[in-house]
Design a protein around this motif. Structure first.
Motif, PDB file in Angstrom:
ATOM      1  N   PRO A 178       0.728  -1.230   0.071  1.00  0.00           N
ATOM      2  CA  PRO A 178      -0.095  -0.058   0.024  1.00  0.00           C
ATOM      3  C   PRO A 178       0.800   1.223   0.069  1.00  0.00           C
ATOM      4  N   VAL A 179       0.454   2.161  -0.639  1.00  0.00           N
ATOM      5  CA  VAL A 179       1.220   3.328  -0.800  1.00  0.00           C
ATOM      6  C   VAL A 179       0.395   4.973  -0.629  1.00  0.00           C
ATOM      7  N   PHE A 180       0.824   5.809  -0.035  1.00  0.00           N
ATOM      8  CA  PHE A 180       0.317   7.018   0.165  1.00  0.00           C
ATOM      9  C   PHE A 180      -0.626   7.052   1.125  1.00  0.00           C
ATOM     10  N   GLY A 181      -1.507   8.025   0.978  1.00  0.00           N
ATOM     11  CA  GLY A 181      -2.572   8.219   2.272  1.00  0.00           C
ATOM     12  C   GLY A 181      -3.928   7.792   2.139  1.00  0.00           C
ATOM     13  N   SER A 182      -4.655   7.421   3.231  1.00  0.00           N
ATOM     14  CA  SER A 182      -6.102   6.935   3.265  1.00  0.00           C
ATOM     15  C   SER A 182      -6.876   7.849   2.397  1.00  0.00           C
ATOM     16  N   GLY A 183      -7.502   7.354   1.465  1.00  0.00           N
ATOM     17  CA  GLY A 183      -8.334   8.194   0.872  1.00  0.00           C
ATOM     18  C   GLY A 183      -7.692   9.425  -0.374  1.00  0.00           C
ATOM     19  N   ALA A 184      -6.448   9.171  -0.573  1.00  0.00           N
ATOM     20  CA  ALA A 184      -5.992  10.131  -1.428  1.00  0.00           C
ATOM     21  C   ALA A 184      -4.705   9.329  -2.200  1.00  0.00           C
ATOM     22  N   SER A 185      -4.813   8.400  -2.980  1.00  0.00           N
ATOM     23  CA  SER A 185      -3.841   7.929  -3.590  1.00  0.00           C
ATOM     24  C   SER A 185      -4.238   7.144  -4.854  1.00  0.00           C
ATOM     25  N   THR A 186      -3.771   7.561  -6.023  1.00  0.00           N
ATOM     26  CA  THR A 186      -3.878   6.827  -7.355  1.00  0.00           C
ATOM     27  C   THR A 186      -2.816   7.487  -8.183  1.00  0.00           C
ATOM     28  N   THR A 187      -2.717   6.852  -9.167  1.00  0.00           N
ATOM     29  CA  THR A 187      -1.524   7.113 -10.360  1.00  0.00           C
ATOM     30  C   THR A 187      -2.146   6.843 -11.591  1.00  0.00           C
ATOM     31  N   ASP A 188      -1.878   7.525 -12.639  1.00  0.00           N
ATOM     32  CA  ASP A 188      -2.199   7.474 -14.029  1.00  0.00           C
ATOM     33  C   ASP A 188      -0.952   7.653 -14.794  1.00  0.00           C
ATOM     34  N   ASN A 189       0.117   7.419 -14.372  1.00  0.00           N
ATOM     35  CA  ASN A 189       1.671   7.224 -14.733  1.00  0.00           C
ATOM     36  C   ASN A 189       2.208   6.005 -14.555  1.00  0.00           C
ATOM     37  N   SER A 190       2.872   5.718 -15.489  1.00  0.00           N
ATOM     38  CA  SER A 190       3.470   4.193 -15.484  1.00  0.00           C
ATOM     39  C   SER A 190       4.626   4.335 -14.326  1.00  0.00           C
ATOM     40  N   LEU A 191       4.875   3.040 -13.839  1.00  0.00           N
ATOM     41  CA  LEU A 191       5.781   2.983 -12.820  1.00  0.00           C
ATOM     42  C   LEU A 191       7.132   3.246 -13.345  1.00  0.00           C
ATOM     43  N   ILE A 192       8.129   3.554 -12.531  1.00  0.00           N
ATOM     44  CA  ILE A 192       9.593   3.736 -13.196  1.00  0.00           C
ATOM     45  C   ILE A 192      10.385   2.441 -12.685  1.00  0.00           C
ATOM     46  N   SER A 193      10.974   1.488 -13.474  1.00  0.00           N
ATOM     47  CA  SER A 193      11.648   0.445 -12.845  1.00  0.00           C
ATOM     48  C   SER A 193      13.153   0.363 -13.510  1.00  0.00           C
ATOM     49  N   TYR A 194      14.005  -0.109 -12.395  1.00  0.00           N
ATOM     50  CA  TYR A 194      15.523  -0.411 -12.861  1.00  0.00           C
ATOM     51  C   TYR A 194      16.040  -1.396 -11.812  1.00  0.00           C
ATOM     52  N   GLY A 195      16.710  -2.206 -12.452  1.00  0.00           N
ATOM     53  CA  GLY A 195      17.188  -3.326 -11.665  1.00  0.00           C
ATOM     54  C   GLY A 195      16.138  -3.850 -10.799  1.00  0.00           C
ATOM     55  N   ASN A 196      16.167  -4.002  -9.465  1.00  0.00           N
ATOM     56  CA  ASN A 196      15.187  -4.610  -8.714  1.00  0.00           C
ATOM     57  C   ASN A 196      14.213  -3.379  -7.983  1.00  0.00           C
ATOM     58  N   GLY A 197      14.377  -2.177  -8.401  1.00  0.00           N
ATOM     59  CA  GLY A 197      13.699  -1.079  -7.808  1.00  0.00           C
ATOM     60  C   GLY A 197      12.442  -0.670  -8.569  1.00  0.00           C
ATOM     61  N   LEU A 198      11.650  -0.155  -7.794  1.00  0.00           N
ATOM     62  CA  LEU A 198      10.325   0.569  -8.492  1.00  0.00           C
ATOM     63  C   LEU A 198      10.027   2.036  -7.883  1.00  0.00           C
ATOM     64  N   VAL A 199       9.498   2.957  -8.531  1.00  0.00           N
ATOM     65  CA  VAL A 199       9.275   4.294  -8.107  1.00  0.00           C
ATOM     66  C   VAL A 199       7.610   4.372  -8.577  1.00  0.00           C
ATOM     67  N   VAL A 200       7.134   4.882  -7.514  1.00  0.00           N
ATOM     68  CA  VAL A 200       5.386   5.318  -7.983  1.00  0.00           C
ATOM     69  C   VAL A 200       5.220   6.795  -7.530  1.00  0.00           C
TER      70      VAL A 200
END
Length: 462
Positions: free
Chosen positions: A374-396
């Motif tokens: 789970p990421v970000f705050g209760s009742g205030a989280s969404t994304t319409d952008n692709s994740l960023i990935s490199y190696g074993n890491g992800l950024v949202v």
């Protein structure tokens, strides 16, 4: 500038389409927004380069070089580039105003000589542009047909139609021969080459045109058909597989291929499902996410798409502010050694989750989900952008509340936030290793959280 920065700096044409007017390119910078004098012109200080460990995604044989081929940089959908970003050493920004009213050229690609091939949205249709990478001067231009959503927006005064439409050429790609491949709003896939004449001028030339109307309903809104009685299905995205077939998907859940050698088209449909994102391609399959489920597809010997596995996810109870539809807002990311994992986000009501799945075709369904974070705050989280990935890491990132450009005018703001997490090298789980947000405090123990395979999460001591 990096290609990501360029995609924001290049302006698209926003004209009053009802009059059918197209303004010529302007030799001016993009104008600053109202209130720009109220903020610092530059904030921060020069930074030291900190290369990220890990292995870059493999190069796809039918795409331009990684970082040059499309919106998500490569076939894995990583959103990462093989060049360093700006470090803040006397930074400067150049821009080019494309029309009287501005916007964005969302997809930016680069040919072998560094020229920019980009698709820019306009109210009268998308424009394919060839730009000089130093001056941003338009060298050539090719006009694509107007999208039905634009006509609907104008005639029905509902401009959300435009912002929630990902069809018409936005998800295009540059292939290994510097040709741009896209699906236009006529339900055609075209392949465009750019070439220079003896006098030094440039032009685009259509080298291939595959008509899809035999497979896709096409009774669409237009200026001569304002109230169609039939069905219109828009082609969302195109990508090649490792055998050279061109895969394409539609908003109403069609998953299809076209064989460039003979034009053979094969298509299946996901009943009751919608596809608004692009997709990613590995050596052993194609990863596609609908508003209900994540799929791994392969092509049968005759080219017909075949689902190898399917995993549903929590799609929530409605479309959140900042999302295009009720479902994942991310193109699947392939990452890890051998592209062992695929990641998306869900649309859970309270908190959006990052979902990491094992890609292997022989993985049992009950072990397919590797981590649920789970990421970000209760009742205030969404994304319409692709994740960023490199190696074993992800950024949202979190774009909850961002509906369109008016969401940030006159001092308005949205929640925002960025979180990074890594899959452990030994495959024992996932760790949240960094978070920046105004709406959520980091967890205890230095803001470090962990998740074990299967989705169990808790705190981890540093």
């Amino acid at each position: 500038m990096t290609s990501r920065a360029l995609s924001r700096a290049l302006a698209l044409t926003m004209t009053i389409a009802a009059a059918g007017v197209v303004y010529p390119a302007q030799a001016d910078d993009i104008p600053k927004a109202p209130g720009h004098r109220l903020v610092e012109q530059y904030a921060g200080a020069p930074a030291k380069a900190r290369p990220v460990p890990g292995q870059a995604p493999p190069q796809h044989p039918y795409l331009a070089a990684n970082g040059r081929s499309g919106m998500h940089a490569d076939a894995a959908g990583s959103g990462t580039y093989p060049w360093s970003g700006p470090l803040g050493n006397t930074p400067t920004a150049n821009s080019e105003k494309m029309a009287a009213l501005g916007g964005e050229c969302a997809t930016v690609t680069f040919d072998k000589d560094g020229r920019i091939v980009t698709v820019c949205g306009t109210f009268t249709g998308f424009l394919v542009k060839l730009l000089d990478p130093h001056t941003l001067k338009t060298l050539a231009e090719y006009k694509l047909p107007q999208r039905p959503s634009t006509v609907e927006a104008i005639t029905r005064l509902d401009f959300s139609k435009i912002f929630k439409d990902t069809s018409g050429g936005a998800y295009s790609y540059l292939d290994n021969e510097d040709r741009l491949v896209l699906a236009d709003s006529r339900q055609h896939i075209i392949r465009l080459a750019h070439e220079q004449a003896a006098d030094g001028s440039w032009r685009f030339r259509v080298t291939d045109d595959w008509e899809l109307t035999g497979q896709v309903p096409h009774d669409c809104v237009s200026w001569t058909n304002l109230y169609p009685s039939g069905t219109c299905d828009s082609v969302t995205s195109v990508m090649p597989d490792r055998q050279g077939r061109i895969w394409w998907v539609t908003r109403q859940g069609r998953v299809s291929t076209v064989d460039p050698a003979d034009g053979t088209i094969k298509s299946v449909q996901l009943p009751g499902e919608e596809i608004q994102n692009s997709f990613s391609v590995a050596k052993d399959g194609v990863s596609i996410v609908s508003d209900h489920a994540l799929y791994s597809f392969e092509a049968a010997p005759d080219g017909t798409p075949k689902a190898v596995w399917r995993q549903t996810y929590d799609r929530g109870t409605g479309t959140k502010p900042g999302s295009v539809n009720q479902g994942s807002g991310t193109t699947p990311d392939l990452f890890g050694a051998g592209e062992a994992y695929v990641a998306i986000t869900d649309n859970a009501d309270d908190r959006m989750n990052i979902l990491v799945y094992r890609r292997g075709r022989d993985v049992p369904d009950d072990r397919r989900l590797f981590c649920k974070v789970p990421v970000f705050g209760s009742g205030a989280s969404t994304t319409d952008n692709s994740l960023i990935s490199y190696g074993n890491g992800l950024v949202v990132e979190n774009n909850y509340g961002y509906e369109n450009i008016t969401s940030l005018t006159f001092g308005r703001s949205v929640v925002g936030g960025v979180t990074r997490f890594d899959v452990r090298k030994d495959g024992s789980g996932c760790d949240t290793v960094g978070s920046r947000t105004r709406s959520v405090r980091p967890t205890g123990n230095g803001g470090r959280a962990c998740c074990t395979p299967g989705g169990a999460c808790g705190r981890r001591r540093p």
